[in-house]
Design a protein around this motif. Sequence first.
Motif, PDB file in Angstrom:
ATOM      1  N   SER A  71      -9.431  -1.152 -17.599  1.00  0.00           N
ATOM      2  CA  SER A  71      -8.520  -0.066 -17.966  1.00  0.00           C
ATOM      3  C   SER A  71      -8.589   1.109 -17.008  1.00  0.00           C
ATOM      4  N   ARG A  72      -9.482   1.089 -16.032  1.00  0.00           N
ATOM      5  CA  ARG A  72      -9.613   2.190 -15.091  1.00  0.00           C
ATOM      6  C   ARG A  72      -9.622   1.645 -13.669  1.00  0.00           C
ATOM      7  N   ALA A  73      -9.142   2.469 -12.735  1.00  0.00           N
ATOM      8  CA  ALA A  73      -9.143   2.122 -11.323  1.00  0.00           C
ATOM      9  C   ALA A  73      -9.479   3.364 -10.513  1.00  0.00           C
ATOM     10  N   TYR A  74      -9.971   3.153  -9.322  1.00  0.00           N
ATOM     11  CA  TYR A  74     -10.312   4.267  -8.438  1.00  0.00           C
ATOM     12  C   TYR A  74      -9.804   3.973  -7.036  1.00  0.00           C
ATOM     13  N   GLU A  75      -9.539   5.029  -6.280  1.00  0.00           N
ATOM     14  CA  GLU A  75      -9.145   4.886  -4.888  1.00  0.00           C
ATOM     15  C   GLU A  75     -10.368   5.149  -4.013  1.00  0.00           C
TER      16      GLU A  75
ATOM     17  N   PHE B   9      -9.682  -8.101  -6.413  1.00  0.00           N
ATOM     18  CA  PHE B   9      -8.348  -7.649  -6.013  1.00  0.00           C
ATOM     19  C   PHE B   9      -8.395  -6.196  -5.557  1.00  0.00           C
ATOM     20  N   ALA B  10      -7.627  -5.860  -4.532  1.00  0.00           N
ATOM     21  CA  ALA B  10      -7.571  -4.492  -4.013  1.00  0.00           C
ATOM     22  C   ALA B  10      -6.163  -4.199  -3.527  1.00  0.00           C
ATOM     23  N   VAL B  11      -5.717  -2.970  -3.737  1.00  0.00           N
ATOM     24  CA  VAL B  11      -4.400  -2.515  -3.290  1.00  0.00           C
ATOM     25  C   VAL B  11      -4.609  -1.579  -2.108  1.00  0.00           C
ATOM     26  N   PRO B  12      -4.181  -1.947  -0.905  1.00  0.00           N
ATOM     27  CA  PRO B  12      -4.430  -1.098   0.255  1.00  0.00           C
ATOM     28  C   PRO B  12      -3.672   0.228   0.175  1.00  0.00           C
ATOM     29  N   THR B  13      -4.333   1.296   0.611  1.00  0.00           N
ATOM     30  CA  THR B  13      -3.731   2.621   0.714  1.00  0.00           C
ATOM     31  C   THR B  13      -4.008   3.168   2.106  1.00  0.00           C
ATOM     32  N   ALA B  14      -3.513   4.385   2.384  1.00  0.00           N
ATOM     33  CA  ALA B  14      -3.674   4.957   3.721  1.00  0.00           C
ATOM     34  C   ALA B  14      -5.134   5.168   4.091  1.00  0.00           C
TER      35      ALA B  14
ATOM     36  N   GLY C  68       0.674  -3.015  -0.985  1.00  0.00           N
ATOM     37  CA  GLY C  68       0.574  -1.571  -1.179  1.00  0.00           C
ATOM     38  C   GLY C  68       1.158  -1.135  -2.508  1.00  0.00           C
ATOM     39  N   LEU C  69       1.444   0.156  -2.617  1.00  0.00           N
ATOM     40  CA  LEU C  69       1.953   0.745  -3.853  1.00  0.00           C
ATOM     41  C   LEU C  69       3.460   0.890  -3.818  1.00  0.00           C
ATOM     42  N   THR C  70       4.071   0.669  -4.992  1.00  0.00           N
ATOM     43  CA  THR C  70       5.514   0.851  -5.153  1.00  0.00           C
ATOM     44  C   THR C  70       5.753   1.597  -6.453  1.00  0.00           C
ATOM     45  N   ALA C  71       6.555   2.643  -6.410  1.00  0.00           N
ATOM     46  CA  ALA C  71       6.844   3.425  -7.613  1.00  0.00           C
ATOM     47  C   ALA C  71       7.640   2.588  -8.602  1.00  0.00           C
ATOM     48  N   VAL C  72       7.284   2.686  -9.885  1.00  0.00           N
ATOM     49  CA  VAL C  72       7.976   1.982 -10.948  1.00  0.00           C
ATOM     50  C   VAL C  72       8.841   2.980 -11.705  1.00  0.00           C
ATOM     51  N   PRO C  73      10.144   2.756 -11.781  1.00  0.00           N
ATOM     52  CA  PRO C  73      11.006   3.689 -12.508  1.00  0.00           C
ATOM     53  C   PRO C  73      10.690   3.677 -13.999  1.00  0.00           C
TER      54      PRO C  73
END
Length: 524
Positions: free
Chosen positions: A220-224, A205-210, A173-178
Amino acid sequence: MTATKLGGPVTQARPAPEPERRGGSPAAILLKATLLGLAIAIAVWAAFPLIENEKWTGLAILVATTAGLLYLYLTPRHIPLKYLAPGTVLLVLFQVFPVLYTASTAFTNFGDGHRGSKQEAVVAIQTASVTQVPGSQQYALRIATTGDPATGPLVFLITDPATRQVSAGDAGGLTAVPGTDAAAAGYTVLTAGQASLRSTEITAFAVPTAGGAIRSSGLSRAYEGKAGRAYDEGCDCIRDTTTGRTWTADESVGAFVGADGDRLAQGWKVAVGLGNFTRVLTDPAIAGPFLRTLVWNFAFAIASTGGTFVLGLLLAMALHSDRVRGRTAYRILLVLPYAMPSFAMLLVWRDMFNTDFGLVNELFGSDVDWFGGSTSARLAVILVQLWLGYPYMFLVATGALQAIPRELSEASRIDGASAWGGFRRIVLPLLMVALTPLLISSFAFNFNNFNAIYLTTEGAPFPADNPANGATDLLITYTYRIAFGGGGAQYGYAAAISIFIFLIVAVVSAISFRRTRRLEEVHS
């Protein structure tokens, strides 16, 4: 000091023993401290992944083992155990644990599509069905990794266009980067060239979201995107959001199954009991090839072991006579195959049996397709194994013959026994006492001789109706093809076959060693 006893001799009293030096020399103390420190460091290193994966049983065993070793080597007692402990620990790590792990795997459906948990399967199904729809959220994308740019795990560094918040996305999943400095956060951003080399991985590759998953759109671009298939907890099923079709979870097989019997490719690991073992013996498509392979496996192991033994023994006996001149030179020539790498020699022999340009056909003026027929292919691999294996038997037979007193043979001839009678009744039984354990180990080795088959024929020839089981396949090569073949890995099923192999070799070895003990009792 002297002590006198009335009526007896005067005896010298023994001096009191000096106190035992504890701790040893400084060098010994330093070596002990270094080894114990290394053991503690290894234990701490191994503890972190166990804690991270919540493997509390393994952690408890690790702590108990480490504490036991520290107690054992920091106290002066239990001297014999100090020498036995290292070998025992290594035996458990490299022998007992792999066997137990293989046995436990044999009772599961572990393999391609059934590697993780049910929750991981749900995430994989939903992620794989993600598609871009109108209004999908767009992100600026940087491809990064936490390891080597060419092989390290991929990470999507995405920037929210509204908040400018940078987040790192991986399979979890996603993690905030300081901040905005990826390097400071421990990530290595790939250059355009490095990312291009891994474009296939990046696309998959895919990052799971809700509501779905984040996928790349270029470098250089990504979409949900939105998931086309979603998990419904109420019915414990996967539902297609477009067609409404459902696949219900079946815990007995570890997969989502539709009403028509169709299964989704992604499942999860479950226990199947004796299913893998009964499948080997009852499934008509598997039992027949398995039994044929088992019979050939025995024939190959017996022919390889017996053939190399007979040939090696004959050569050893021929060179055992004092009348043979230049015995040392002959022995050096005869062990040359043993000195050469078997890996290279198997590849050479494969080319020698080639139908078109092979040396064997050229030498005899024949046109035999050695690897095209079952009988010729099996004969070829046995001949190759005979050439590779006889030097070992020649060496051990030579040593065993030299250990038998010549007086025994001379006495048998004086008693009127023929050369063959003396050999059969005296020399051969004494040889078998010494060589039977080596023959048993050679049989076990040849029963699982992966290289001899895989590097020579790769199991070929294959029947048209079963490309997974060839005429020259041993159980070990058949198991390898099942576990790592192109049709999908079946580790649980392969582990079950490995258990069969283990039991077969164990039973044969136990029976052979029992007969060996009886032979030793007769000639003791």
